[in-house]
Design an enzyme around this catalytic site. Structure first.
Site, PDB file in Angstrom:
ATOM      1  CB  CYS A 173     -18.124 -67.742  41.281  1.00 51.72           C
ATOM      2  SG  CYS A 173     -19.525 -66.708  40.812  1.00 51.72           S
ATOM      3  CB  ALA A 174     -13.527 -70.422  38.351  1.00 46.33           C
ATOM      4  CB  ALA A 175     -10.975 -68.206  42.708  1.00 46.73           C
ATOM      5  N   GLY A 177     -10.503 -73.068  42.326  1.00 43.93           N
ATOM      6  CA  GLY A 177     -10.242 -73.812  41.095  1.00 43.93           C
ATOM      7  C   GLY A 177     -10.365 -75.324  41.140  1.00 43.93           C
ATOM      8  CB  SER A 178     -11.091 -77.839  43.756  1.00 46.16           C
ATOM      9  OG  SER A 178     -12.169 -77.144  44.343  1.00 46.16           O
ATOM     10  CG  ASP A 204     -12.946 -65.498  41.487  1.00 48.22           C
ATOM     11  OD1 ASP A 204     -13.664 -66.457  41.825  1.00 48.22           O
ATOM     12  OD2 ASP A 204     -12.676 -64.542  42.252  1.00 48.22           O
ATOM     13  CG  ASP A 231     -19.673 -58.202  39.069  1.00 50.32           C
ATOM     14  OD1 ASP A 231     -20.166 -59.313  39.342  1.00 50.32           O
ATOM     15  OD2 ASP A 231     -20.157 -57.129  39.497  1.00 50.32           O
ATOM     16  CG  ASP A 257     -19.560 -73.148  43.765  1.00 52.55           C
ATOM     17  OD1 ASP A 257     -20.471 -73.690  44.406  1.00 52.55           O
ATOM     18  OD2 ASP A 257     -18.420 -72.951  44.248  1.00 52.55           O
ATOM     19  CB  CYS A 310     -20.562 -74.352  50.671  1.00 53.15           C
ATOM     20  SG  CYS A 310     -19.745 -72.770  50.523  1.00 53.15           S
TER      21      CYS A 310
END
Length: 694
Positions: A173-175, A177-178, A204, A231, A257, A310
């Protein structure tokens, strides 16, 4: 102005001041209070006794701005030197309105002083020309990919993954992208290796956010990154060609993440205060668990998966990990990461927690949940009942970061190691297949591949695709409805006519990997040529029917019709110069610091403006694209100690550097030249106006 806009203006609360708070703060009229939130976290006992008020006070404070110097760039040390010597020193003695400015501080737990945080507000920055210059420096370096604005806690998961340059990595779930950028940097730890064996596949589910991901990744100019759009909970199993046989691609590292309720981000996402409810976590738990399950399925035995959110809520954190460990039947274990980030303060994971509905009703066990709630509340949301099983899970190895401990956001992270194949899915990684164990593993590989392929895709189609060297998106109308429409990825063959002039003009070395070069068009003239690593080429060619690729490859050449007259229609692209340069044996001019200053501050300087050595080299070359190469002198520490390579053009009597504006600023700063943008309209002839002082 429309009626609605006028009404909105009229209704706006006066006195809203975003400037007086730290970066990411604002909306002073939002009340930072949520009684349900306070009650819930008091009851859970996640915050040490006597610290709850501090915890809540920290949650209400604006989050400090955090920057990270991109670690794999050979210029990272130079940027750090520039920051410390040019900006931080001056800021330490600065006073504004009688108030001493607090200088940025290095994050104690981040390696090599590569991450810093500051509490400076927008208002303060605007009041001081010195701080305005510092701000411009940050903006410019961020745009050129040498600095990333990233929340401190967000930097933790990639550090715990222990990346090596040969690792195959999936970021589920990369976006935006940091974290993906950190993974790419770690792959390129050795800048002398243009093509690390490893790669990052960044995924993503949101098509639009994938392009944000592309923007972040492109700043790093890596041939080892691919952005895909799936997905995450059902991301397809990919296959690769291994010695002429089809193998399943298992990843050495997986970053999971997951989407979460985000209550750890209240310091920057102010609207979470009024929107927070326990329902958010209850709704997300199932998706988080499905994504985590899919992640460990694709993980190689011996590999590591980092799960992070988070959110501070155990339903999204320990509950997911406990359910995953229980499902794995010993195939997974939590790694002890307590010594991995010295200086980071964190709380161990908890072994008991309760569930609360948004109406305030508590449940401590699945057995007491009424059947009317069974669709909303699931058994996996509760701690395991068996004390022995619970103790064997070692949930205390999970890490929860609380905001008041080190002035950060809230965060949760757990590191899982895969000890054996998953019990429900006994697949065999490559190493097992090579030994021929397990009774016909190749059949299992093909069967799994067939299961995961979209309807209508066959291995015969795959073979045709591979033969043609074309990886186009599937022609499915359904995908187009969701905004997915990308140009194909067409690999060049070794005998492609385009290489004839390129080979001779740039005198490419015999080991140049021609097969790794691709373009984005089937027909007509090729406008740009890109390169990927051979491992990513393998992935692309073997999965075109099951993978929605948004972007991959780094641009190395661009068509320039003027160049045909001088022997080559393709000029070098700055984005790919560090990838390509090791293979180029001609068209290189070695330049000095003074030469680079001239080339980056003057639009089309005459050849005679170069110092004697570079001038003599330039005169020997014909017109066309060139590499301008600076090699550091270890005996002269006043000059940059990092190599610099720039694309340029040798004209009839002049020479110029083809370098984007922000990269010009970056290199000039590295050479000790102070650069800042004049607040005028950009000059169309060179794209920027700058004031430059030695």
């Amino acid at each position: 102005m429309g009626k609605r806009s006028r009404q909105r203006q009229k209704n706006q609360t006066p006195g809203r001041d975003r400037d007086s708070a730290g970066w990411g703060a604002g909306y002073a009229d939002i009340v930072k209070e949520n009684k349900l939130f306070e009650h819930y976290y008091k009851e859970q006992g996640l915050v040490p006794e006597g610290e709850f008020e501090q915890f809540m006070e920290a949650m209400r404070e604006p989050l400090p701005a955090t920057i990270r110097i991109t670690g794999y760039k050979s210029h990272a040390k130079e940027i750090l030197h520039c920051l410390k010597e040019k900006y931080f020193k001056d800021i330490q003695d600065l006073e504004i309105d009688g108030q001493k400015i607090e200088a940025p501080q290095a994050l104690s737990w981040y390696p090599d002083e590569q991450a810093w945080h500051t509490n400076m507000s927008r208002k303060i920055i605007r009041k001081s020309p010195l701080l305005e210059k510092f701000h411009q420096f940050l903006v410019s370096e961020t745009e050129s990919g040498n600095i990333s604005r990233q929340e401190a806690v967000s930097m933790i998961p990639p550090l715990l993954m222990k990346i090596e340059p040969h690792h195959k990595i999936l970021d589920m779930c990369a976006a935006p992208g940091s974290k993906t950028a950190q993974l790419i940097e770690m792959l390129h730890a050795d800048m002398d290796v243009p093509f690390p064996e490893g790669f990052v596949i960044a995924n993503d589910v949101d098509n639009k956010r994938c392009y944000l991901l592309v923007h972040q990744a492109k700043r790093l100019n890596s041939p080892c990154i691919m952005v895909v759009n799936h997905d995450a909970s059902c991301i397809p199993t990919l296959q690769i060609d291994s010695n002429g046989k089809k193998d399943i691609l298992f990843y050495d590292r997986v970053l999971c993440d997951v989407p979460c309720s985000g209550d750890g981000t209240m310091r920057k996402n102010i609207d979470v205060w009024k929107k927070w409810t326990t329902s958010n976590s209850l709704h997300l738990h199932g998706l988080q668990l499905r994504i985590a399950v899919r992640g460990v399925e694709q993980l190689a035995v011996g590999g590591r998966m980092v799960y992070s959110t988070c959110s501070l809520n155990p339903v999204e954190d320990e509950a997911v990990i406990a359910a995953l460990l229980e499902k794995s039947e010993g195939a997974l274990e939590l790694a002890d990461s307590s010594a991995d980030l010295p200086g980071l303060k964190w709380m161990p994971g908890v072994t008991s927690w309760k569930l609360m509905t948004k109406e305030g009703q508590w449940f401590s066990d699945w057995s007491v949940v009424p059947s009317s709630r069974h669709t909303q509340i699931r058994p996996t949301m509760f701690p395991p009942k068996d004390p022995e099983k619970l103790a064997s899970m070692h949930l205390e190895r999970c890490m929860r970061i609380l905001p008041h401990h080190q002035n950060t956001g809230g965060f949760f992270v757990a590191v899982l190691v895969k000890k054996a194949p998953m019990p429900w899915n006994k697949r065999y990684p490559k190493s097992t297949m090579e030994r021929g164990e397990g009774g016909g593993p190749e059949e299992k590989v093909d069967r799994e591949v067939e299961e995961d392929a979209p309807k209508g895709a066959s291995l015969a189609q795959e073979a045709t695709t591979k033969q043609d060297g074309v990886c186009g998106p599937p022609p499915s109308k359904k995908m187009k409805l969701f905004g997915y429409k990308e140009d194909p990825f067409v690999f060049l063959t070794e005998d492609d006519p385009v290489f004839t002039t390129i080979q001779s003009f740039y005198d490419l070395s015999p080991d140049f990997p021609k097969l790794n070069v691709l373009t984005r068009t089937h027909e007509g003239k090729k406008r740009h040529l890109y390169m990927v690593s051979k491992e990513l080429r393998n992935v692309l060619l073997n999965n075109s029917e099951r993978m929605k690729v948004i972007n991959t490859g780094v641009k190395v050449w661009s068509r320039n019709s003027d160049g045909e007259a001088f022997g080559c229609a393709f000029r070098l692209a700055q984005e790919g110069i560090y990838t390509l340069q090791p293979y180029i044996r001609s068209r290189i001019i070695q330049v000095s610091v003074e030469d680079i200053k001239v080339l980056l501050t003057q639009e089309n300087p005459f050849l005679s403006k170069l110092e004697d050595d570079a001038h003599a080299q330039a005169k020997k070359l014909g017109m066309g694209s060139i590499v301008l190469k600076y090699i550091p002198n270890p005996n002269n520490l006043t000059e940059p100690q990092c190599p610099i390579q720039l694309c340029g053009w040798r004209g009839k009597t002049s020479i110029r550097a083809f370098v984007p504006r922000n990269e010009r600023f970056h290199y000039l700063r590295m050479l000790g030249v102070e650069v800042f943008r004049d607040k005028q309209e950009p000059n169309p002839s060179n794209g920027y106006i700058s004031v430059v002082k030695n």
